[in-house]
Structures are given as C-alpha cells and as structure tokens.
Design a protein around this motif. Structure first.
Motif, PDB file in Angstrom:
ATOM      1  N   GLU A 129     -79.796 -86.577  39.612  1.00 30.32           N
ATOM      2  CA  GLU A 129     -80.259 -87.485  40.526  1.00 30.32           C
ATOM      3  C   GLU A 129     -81.926 -88.221  40.430  1.00 30.32           C
ATOM      4  O   GLU A 129     -81.607 -89.290  40.560  1.00 30.32           O
ATOM      5  N   TYR A 130     -82.405 -87.265  39.258  1.00 31.51           N
ATOM      6  CA  TYR A 130     -83.377 -87.970  38.166  1.00 31.51           C
ATOM      7  C   TYR A 130     -83.610 -87.647  36.950  1.00 31.51           C
ATOM      8  O   TYR A 130     -82.862 -86.971  36.212  1.00 31.51           O
ATOM      9  N   ASP A 131     -83.646 -88.451  36.552  1.00 27.97           N
ATOM     10  CA  ASP A 131     -83.823 -89.041  35.055  1.00 27.97           C
ATOM     11  C   ASP A 131     -85.165 -89.105  34.421  1.00 27.97           C
ATOM     12  O   ASP A 131     -85.611 -90.241  34.479  1.00 27.97           O
ATOM     13  N   PHE A 132     -85.621 -87.928  34.267  1.00 34.91           N
ATOM     14  CA  PHE A 132     -87.505 -87.678  33.724  1.00 34.91           C
ATOM     15  C   PHE A 132     -87.818 -88.382  32.162  1.00 34.91           C
ATOM     16  O   PHE A 132     -87.087 -87.731  31.200  1.00 34.91           O
ATOM     17  N   GLU A 133     -88.382 -89.630  32.215  1.00 34.11           N
ATOM     18  CA  GLU A 133     -88.141 -89.686  31.203  1.00 34.11           C
ATOM     19  C   GLU A 133     -88.349 -89.683  29.580  1.00 34.11           C
ATOM     20  O   GLU A 133     -88.592 -89.582  28.581  1.00 34.11           O
ATOM     21  N   GLN A 134     -90.082 -89.096  30.303  1.00 39.41           N
ATOM     22  CA  GLN A 134     -90.798 -87.660  29.337  1.00 39.41           C
ATOM     23  C   GLN A 134     -90.312 -86.208  28.822  1.00 39.41           C
ATOM     24  O   GLN A 134     -90.974 -86.176  28.484  1.00 39.41           O
ATOM     25  N   LEU A 135     -89.168 -85.768  30.237  1.00 40.18           N
ATOM     26  CA  LEU A 135     -89.059 -84.814  29.671  1.00 40.18           C
ATOM     27  C   LEU A 135     -87.905 -84.591  27.857  1.00 40.18           C
ATOM     28  O   LEU A 135     -87.467 -85.589  27.514  1.00 40.18           O
ATOM     29  N   PRO A 136     -88.532 -83.540  26.908  1.00 46.54           N
ATOM     30  CA  PRO A 136     -87.645 -83.926  25.552  1.00 46.54           C
ATOM     31  C   PRO A 136     -86.513 -82.838  26.141  1.00 46.54           C
ATOM     32  O   PRO A 136     -86.039 -83.091  26.845  1.00 46.54           O
ATOM     33  N   SER A 137     -85.822 -83.813  24.839  1.00 40.13           N
ATOM     34  CA  SER A 137     -83.742 -83.509  24.434  1.00 40.13           C
ATOM     35  C   SER A 137     -83.754 -81.943  24.597  1.00 40.13           C
ATOM     36  O   SER A 137     -82.818 -81.457  25.404  1.00 40.13           O
ATOM     37  N   TRP A 138     -84.390 -81.307  23.892  1.00 36.35           N
ATOM     38  CA  TRP A 138     -84.279 -79.834  24.189  1.00 36.35           C
ATOM     39  C   TRP A 138     -84.897 -79.005  25.088  1.00 36.35           C
ATOM     40  O   TRP A 138     -84.508 -77.421  25.621  1.00 36.35           O
ATOM     41  N   VAL A 139     -85.374 -80.017  27.006  1.00 31.98           N
ATOM     42  CA  VAL A 139     -86.282 -78.927  27.658  1.00 31.98           C
ATOM     43  C   VAL A 139     -84.872 -79.038  28.801  1.00 31.98           C
ATOM     44  O   VAL A 139     -84.228 -80.150  29.136  1.00 31.98           O
ATOM     45  N   PRO A 140     -84.156 -77.535  29.216  1.00 38.48           N
ATOM     46  CA  PRO A 140     -83.520 -77.535  29.832  1.00 38.48           C
ATOM     47  C   PRO A 140     -83.754 -78.672  31.357  1.00 38.48           C
ATOM     48  O   PRO A 140     -85.258 -78.809  31.731  1.00 38.48           O
ATOM     49  N   ASN A 141     -83.545 -79.048  32.522  1.00 35.64           N
ATOM     50  CA  ASN A 141     -83.354 -80.204  33.458  1.00 35.64           C
ATOM     51  C   ASN A 141     -83.012 -79.261  34.154  1.00 35.64           C
ATOM     52  O   ASN A 141     -81.049 -80.342  34.407  1.00 35.64           O
ATOM     53  N   CYS A 170     -82.838 -80.470  37.174  1.00 35.01           N
ATOM     54  CA  CYS A 170     -83.285 -81.108  39.118  1.00 35.01           C
ATOM     55  C   CYS A 170     -82.090 -81.645  39.567  1.00 35.01           C
ATOM     56  O   CYS A 170     -80.512 -80.828  39.068  1.00 35.01           O
ATOM     57  N   ASP A 171     -81.526 -82.095  40.540  1.00 33.63           N
ATOM     58  CA  ASP A 171     -80.362 -82.021  41.303  1.00 33.63           C
ATOM     59  C   ASP A 171     -79.659 -82.800  41.155  1.00 33.63           C
ATOM     60  O   ASP A 171     -79.393 -83.682  40.707  1.00 33.63           O
ATOM     61  N   PHE A 172     -78.349 -81.958  41.238  1.00 31.63           N
ATOM     62  CA  PHE A 172     -77.193 -83.124  40.546  1.00 31.63           C
ATOM     63  C   PHE A 172     -76.399 -84.260  41.381  1.00 31.63           C
ATOM     64  O   PHE A 172     -76.909 -83.600  42.564  1.00 31.63           O
ATOM     65  N   THR A 173     -76.295 -85.621  41.512  1.00 39.53           N
ATOM     66  CA  THR A 173     -75.413 -86.035  42.332  1.00 39.53           C
ATOM     67  C   THR A 173     -73.598 -85.511  42.609  1.00 39.53           C
ATOM     68  O   THR A 173     -73.311 -86.485  44.123  1.00 39.53           O
ATOM     69  N   VAL A 174     -73.657 -85.113  42.646  1.00 40.16           N
ATOM     70  CA  VAL A 174     -71.988 -84.295  42.489  1.00 40.16           C
ATOM     71  C   VAL A 174     -72.157 -82.529  42.384  1.00 40.16           C
ATOM     72  O   VAL A 174     -72.731 -81.841  41.966  1.00 40.16           O
ATOM     73  N   VAL A 175     -70.573 -82.545  42.960  1.00 35.30           N
ATOM     74  CA  VAL A 175     -71.018 -80.957  43.373  1.00 35.30           C
ATOM     75  C   VAL A 175     -70.233 -80.189  42.128  1.00 35.30           C
ATOM     76  O   VAL A 175     -70.230 -81.222  41.487  1.00 35.30           O
ATOM     77  N   GLU A 176     -70.622 -79.269  42.165  1.00 33.54           N
ATOM     78  CA  GLU A 176     -70.399 -78.625  40.362  1.00 33.54           C
ATOM     79  C   GLU A 176     -68.835 -78.807  39.721  1.00 33.54           C
ATOM     80  O   GLU A 176     -69.071 -78.877  38.699  1.00 33.54           O
ATOM     81  N   ARG A 177     -67.754 -78.478  41.183  1.00 38.83           N
ATOM     82  CA  ARG A 177     -66.250 -78.865  40.425  1.00 38.83           C
ATOM     83  C   ARG A 177     -66.667 -80.435  39.575  1.00 38.83           C
ATOM     84  O   ARG A 177     -65.337 -80.289  38.690  1.00 38.83           O
ATOM     85  N   MET A 178     -68.092 -81.077  39.515  1.00 36.68           N
ATOM     86  CA  MET A 178     -67.436 -82.836  38.982  1.00 36.68           C
ATOM     87  C   MET A 178     -68.376 -82.687  37.579  1.00 36.68           C
ATOM     88  O   MET A 178     -68.427 -83.675  37.449  1.00 36.68           O
ATOM     89  N   VAL A 179     -69.443 -81.508  37.535  1.00 40.88           N
ATOM     90  CA  VAL A 179     -69.656 -80.962  36.555  1.00 40.88           C
ATOM     91  C   VAL A 179     -68.704 -80.132  35.087  1.00 40.88           C
ATOM     92  O   VAL A 179     -68.443 -79.045  35.680  1.00 40.88           O
ATOM     93  N   ALA A 180     -69.229 -80.317  34.024  1.00 43.81           N
ATOM     94  CA  ALA A 180     -68.733 -79.992  32.824  1.00 43.81           C
ATOM     95  C   ALA A 180     -68.851 -78.626  33.148  1.00 43.81           C
ATOM     96  O   ALA A 180     -69.895 -78.036  33.341  1.00 43.81           O
ATOM     97  N   LYS A 181     -68.065 -77.806  33.039  1.00 39.62           N
ATOM     98  CA  LYS A 181     -68.303 -76.221  32.918  1.00 39.62           C
ATOM     99  C   LYS A 181     -69.250 -75.842  31.853  1.00 39.62           C
ATOM    100  O   LYS A 181     -68.829 -76.362  31.029  1.00 39.62           O
ATOM    101  N   SER A 182     -69.745 -74.849  31.997  1.00 41.99           N
ATOM    102  CA  SER A 182     -70.618 -74.615  30.931  1.00 41.99           C
ATOM    103  C   SER A 182     -70.163 -73.667  30.191  1.00 41.99           C
ATOM    104  O   SER A 182     -69.526 -72.537  30.625  1.00 41.99           O
ATOM    105  N   PHE A 183     -70.211 -73.476  29.119  1.00 43.75           N
ATOM    106  CA  PHE A 183     -69.930 -72.332  28.044  1.00 43.75           C
ATOM    107  C   PHE A 183     -70.436 -70.866  28.184  1.00 43.75           C
ATOM    108  O   PHE A 183     -69.968 -69.627  27.859  1.00 43.75           O
ATOM    109  N   SER A 184     -72.217 -70.834  28.497  1.00 41.79           N
ATOM    110  CA  SER A 184     -73.396 -69.662  28.694  1.00 41.79           C
ATOM    111  C   SER A 184     -72.343 -69.299  30.893  1.00 41.79           C
ATOM    112  O   SER A 184     -72.383 -70.069  31.569  1.00 41.79           O
ATOM    113  N   TRP A 185     -73.265 -68.174  30.633  1.00 36.25           N
ATOM    114  CA  TRP A 185     -72.469 -67.302  32.040  1.00 36.25           C
ATOM    115  C   TRP A 185     -73.360 -66.285  32.209  1.00 36.25           C
ATOM    116  O   TRP A 185     -74.368 -65.931  31.324  1.00 36.25           O
TER     117      TRP A 185
END
Length: 629
Positions: A357-369, A371-386
């Motif tokens: 939903e938001y793209d924070f330009e100042q957020l470093p690439s290594w920092v988890p983001n 913020c809200d997604f615009t799609v439901v979870e099943r439309m997002v790549a499944k995480s390897f962590s759990w």
C-alpha cells in the motif's frame, strides 16, 4: 457536528471507564470516570472496527456531545440493551462499565494516545472479557450455521485437541471434503461466510490483542447473534491444517482468525519479530506505525522490570520509516538472527513491492516493511520463515524449519556504522545468478495454472544435467521447487521425491524431446526411465500443490557454481547469492558500487544445510563484511 467533550488530564497509570445510561431515549448518553488501572472496578472491553466511517452520530458524555461512527453507535445500543436485560442467559455479558478506545481516550491528545497505547495490553487483560462487535445482515445466519457444521466436523475428528499441533497437516482434496458431509462449494452458505469475512473487524490490527488478552473467552455480538470466539478459532485452525485456507472459495480472513486463535492459545509470550511476520500481511492499520504499536501488549520484549525498551516505546512523532528501522535494528541486535528479513520491501519491479500500500522511499532495503498489502495473503509469495507453534508453554519465536541451517547456527555478526540506514554484517559470498525464470503473472485471486512456469523451470534446470548425477539432479529439482517444505503436506522427504517424480513424468509426457532444451535424446530417455522408477506410489497433485505454493510469485534460478534455487521475483541475472551469519537461508543481494541492496531471501538446494560455513572453515571461502543500504 463539533465535539464538545472536555477531557480532564489523565494521571499516570489511570484510565477512563464509560457507564452507559440505561433508558429508552433515542439518544445515547453516559458518563466517564477516571480510575487507577491497577485498582479499576470490573469492566468489559469493546473490540470493533473504526474503519473509515464518518463520525456523525452523537453520544452525550457527561452532558457534552461526542461524535462517533454508526457502527460504534450500533454496538452501544446493543450493549445498552444487554445492560437492561434481566434474563439469566445474559448475566455473563451484562454490561455496566466499558472501556472503549474512541470514547475513553482523548484522541486529539497525541501524548495521551502514546501513553494509553503503552497500557493497552493491561487494559484488555484486566477486563472481564472482550466483546467483539460485528455489523449484522440477515444473510449472515447461514454463515453462523456453516461455522457450526465445520466445528462439529473438527470436534468429531479431534475430540481432545487443545493446540494447533493436535491437528495433523493434510492437503485439501475434493473427495475428502465430500466425505465430511459439508455443503458443496456452490451452496449459498459459503457466500454468506465470505460476506461475513468481509467485515473490517477481521483485518484490523488492533483486534489481535483485544481478542487475545481477554480473560474469558471473547463473545462475538453480530446483531442479536452471540457466538463464542473459541468455536470460530477452531474452525479456522482446522481449515488451515486441512488445506482449505488456500482455496479461493474460502474467505481469506479466516487466516486472520487462525492467527489470533493460535496466539490466544499460547500461554507464553510471542517475540515481537514473530508477531510482526505472522500479522503484517493479514492485518491493516490506518496509521502504519500501529502495525508495531498494536502488538506491543502481546510482545515478550515488554515483559521486563523496566517495561517496554526505549526503541519500542510508542512515539507518534516518529515517521513510519524511522520506527521500522529502529525496530529492525533492535530485533537484529537483540536476537542476532535474521528471519525477519522475510518481510523486506524488495527491489523495484519485485511483485512483493508492487503489492504494498505504501512505498517508503527512505526505508533501507534491509529493513522489514510491515505496512499494509493491497492483496490478500494467498496472493503473496509464501515466506520461508515461520512460527513453529512448538507448544502452548513455549515462547513463540520466528525461525525456519529445522532442516534450514545455512549459517550452521552462527549468530549474526555486525560491525558499527555511522549511518543508521546502513547495515554492516558479515557473511560469505557464494556466487552469482546466471540463469533465471521469472514467475508466472497472476492477475486475480483465483487458482492459477503454473504448468507453463514449471516447464520453463525444467528447461532452465536441465542446464545442470550434464554435470550432475541424474538421480541427484531429480532430488535437487524436487527440493528446490518445493523449498523442501514437504512436512506441510504431512508427508516425508522420500514421499515427496516420489510425488515430484510422478509430476515430472506426467509433465514430460506432453512435450516432445526436441523441446527439452540442452538435454540429449539419450539423456532424456535415461531420465524418463529413472523417473518411472522413482515415481512408484507418487501423487503428482500433491507435488503440484506444494510447488505451486512456493514457486508462486518467485523466480527460479541457476547459479554460477551449479546450484538451483527459488527466490524473489525481482532477482536478476548477475545478482549475488550470500550466506549471511545469523541467517538460516541464503540471501540474494545486488551490488551497487561498494555496497549492496538487499533483494530478498531464497532457498538454494545445496546451501541450506551449512555447506558454505563448512567450506569457509576449510579455507575455501572468505568471510566478507557486507554493507547493505
């Protein structure tokens, strides 16, 4: 309408409680009293959705008008009716005093808001119970009846289940569904359940702790319907463990219910990194800082003599990117592990980044983001962590499957940086991506056919056949395309080798040998013969479901030193593969000048079991200081 309520300053450690006037007036009214939180009289806490509703309904507090939403007004009318109801059946939810955030906090006072957010966990845990208010529609009756049917199936199968792990994993199948006696997918009750799940309450991040911390089982109020929370929670958990929650016919919001239910069943705390990863896609917030602050009441990190650490103390004067950076650096340095990197934004063009939903330009690439997604979870790549849900008494931590151990248990090793936006961390650079297959495009929340993507993956992977034993190659291919997460199906690694071989045999039967890329006809025939042997007893559909799960919105790649793996959709030829100390999976990095941009996590067959660290200890690899911005 202009609010006229004047709030007296709240002393430290105090809260306000609302008493609703019980009369037949068409207007809502009540009074606020200020009480010490540690010595407050009995009260209920209300959980409801603020949403974007207009605040245009008046309630008169101590004789002064305050504007509230129609949804909250409906809840107060229902609570007033319960308070006036003398019947014995309503004694367990007969309401006198209430804590309601919109009314009991001076929302115009930023300092008070910040301090009350610190108390929120105590406020809900000290309440008699949480009452959950949902808007009512007549058609929802069919949804509640369907939920009862599913709950009965669950209890019939698992009479003594107390925890999520008491329900074994099972892949969904139409035959099994039909055998349970549940309605078919065309039955109107599924549409009723879908519409019920669309209520904003199910996606609001604040409701997590509101439901979890309730002393007694929360009660859902939906019009005149009262429904115990634990039944809804078990329905969601049973459906998750039986593969239902990846189906488009099932409301995705049941994923959220399952998450809340699992946190509530845990008698011990969750670490903040586990809470953030488990909730950030599913739940939304109007203020993206609340993606962190709404979880603090549940987080293990606040259970210290000094309370919440300074880095986590609510401060609504911080920008979102500053808060996320502070939290990330705190988590990495506190635990010296890196699974939270699973939620980084991704590089430009990455599908995960496009879904934000938001793209924070100042957020470093290594920092988890988070913020809200615009799609439901099943439309997002499944995480390897759990979060492993190791048991109700265990501290729930964020990690990886036990057989993921890329850095051999070594802790993250940091070097100081004068620039807070730069992460300086040690690791091993393994090689570069030399061939890549981009993920299949997915335009809607429907099942997708990934066979064409699998064929492209196959063609790319055959580049390694000439330099690899064929049996080893098949095993590497199956493990890479399923991220070796066979346990999600309730099967074993050997069984999934059979399932994968059966799928590949079926896939290759539809393509002529000349379409096989670099593989020769004789090698192709040898491969087919071996697949026939390996596929005995295999089910291609089980492999297809799991591979579709983990290849979805991910690229497949081959590295310069002969590994195959899956990683971020934004990965490119020329990107580096690195094993970073403290990380149990390899990571994809992109060099920019003398530093790197973090692209994302990956699964690389041949690098997840500590092989790189072993080579480093033998002097075959050199430790590097990796600077990521």
């Amino acid at each position: 309408m202009t609010d006229c309520v004047v709030y007296d300053p709240l002393p430290v450690g105090y809260i306000r409680l609302l008493t609703i006037d019980c009369d037949d007036s068409q207007f809502l009214s009540g009074c606020l009293e200020t009480v010490p939180l540690e010595d407050a009289p009995p009260y209920f806490a209300l959980s409801y959705s603020w949403g974007a509703h207009k605040q245009d309904v008046p309630i008169y507090i101590n004789g002064m008008a305050l504007s509230i939403s129609r949804s909250l007004a409906g809840a107060l009318q229902r609570l007033r009716a319960l308070a006036m109801d003398e019947t014995e059946s309503n004694q367990n939810i007969r309401v006198e005093r209430m804590w309601i955030d919109r009314i009991c906090i001076d929302q115009g006072n930023i300092s008070e808001r910040s301090h009350q957010v610190e108390y929120m966990g105590h406020i809900y845990s000290r309440a008699i119970r949480t009452l959950i208010w949902l808007q009512h529609e007549p058609e929802f009756y069919a949804a509640w009846q369907l939920l009862d049917k599913i709950y009965d199936v669950f209890r019939k199968e698992h009479r003594h289940a107390e925890n999520l792990t008491d329900i074994p994993f099972r892949m969904y199948s139409d035959a099994y569904h039909a055998s349970l006696g549940l309605p078919g997918w065309r039955d109107d009750s599924w549409e009723s359940l879908r519409r019920l799940g669309q209520q904003l309450w199910f996606t609001r991040v604040w409701v997590i702790q509101e439901a979890v911390l309730s002393q007694q089982d929360p009660i859902i109020l939906c019009g005149q319907v009262t429904y115990p929370w634990h039944r809804l929670g078990w329905v969601a958990s049973w459906m998750r463990r039986n593969g239902y929650l990846r189906l488009p016919q099932v409301p995705n919001q049941l994923q959220n219910v399952d998450t809340i239910a699992n946190i509530r069943r845990s008698s011990n705390c969750w670490r903040l990194d586990a809470l953030l990863v488990a909730t950030s896609i599913k739940f939304h917030a109007t203020d993206q800082r609340d993606k962190v602050y709404a979880l603090l009441g549940l987080a293990m990190e606040r259970r210290t003599p000094k309370g919440i650490p300074d880095e986590l103390t609510p401060n609504y004067e911080l920008d979102v990117w500053q808060l996320y950076t502070n939290v990330a650096r705190f988590l990495f340095r506190r635990y010296k592990t890196l699974p939270a990197l699973t939620r980084t934004t991704g590089v430009k063009g990455d599908e995960s980044r496009n879904q934000r939903e938001y793209d924070f330009e100042q957020l470093p690439s290594w920092v988890p983001n988070w913020c809200d997604f615009t799609v439901v979870e099943r439309m997002v790549a499944k995480s390897f962590s759990w979060v492993p849900f190791s048991g109700p008494t265990e501290i729930q931590t964020l990690g990886f499957p036990k057989h993921y151990n890329a850095s051999s248990g070594l802790c993250a090793k940091f070097s100081d940086s004068f620039d807070p936006s730069v992460l300086r961390i040690h690791g091993l650079n393994i090689g570069k991506i030399v061939h890549i297959v981009q993920p299949a495009k997915q335009q809607s929340d429907e099942e997708y056919d990934h066979s064409s993507q699998m064929m492209s993956i196959w063609t790319t992977a055959t580049r390694l056949l000439s330099s690899t034993n064929t049996a080893t190659w098949i095993e590497s291919y199956v493990k890479a395309t399923t991220a070796e997460q066979y346990y999600l199906s309730g099967g074993t690694a050997e069984q999934f080798l059979q399932h994968g071989s059966a799928y590949l045999l079926r896939l290759l039967s539809h393509f002529p040998v000349q379409s096989m890329g670099v593989i020769s006809p004789s090698d192709f025939q040898h491969l087919v013969n071996l697949l026939r042997v390996r596929s005995v007893g295999g089910d291609p559909e089980l492999y297809s479901a799991l591979a579709g799960n983990f290849c979805f919105n991910r690229s497949f790649f081959v590295t310069s030193n002969g590994y195959m793996g899956i990683g971020p959709s934004g990965a490119q030829v020329g990107d580096d593969i690195a094993v970073i100390f403290g990380g149990d999976v390899p990571y994809v990095l992109r060099r920019e000048g003398n530093s790197f941009v973090f692209v994302g996590e990956s699964y690389v067959q041949g690098l997840v079991n500590g092989e790189a660290v072993r080579d480093w200890r033998l002097g075959r690899l050199k430790e590097e200081l990796i600077e990521v911005h």
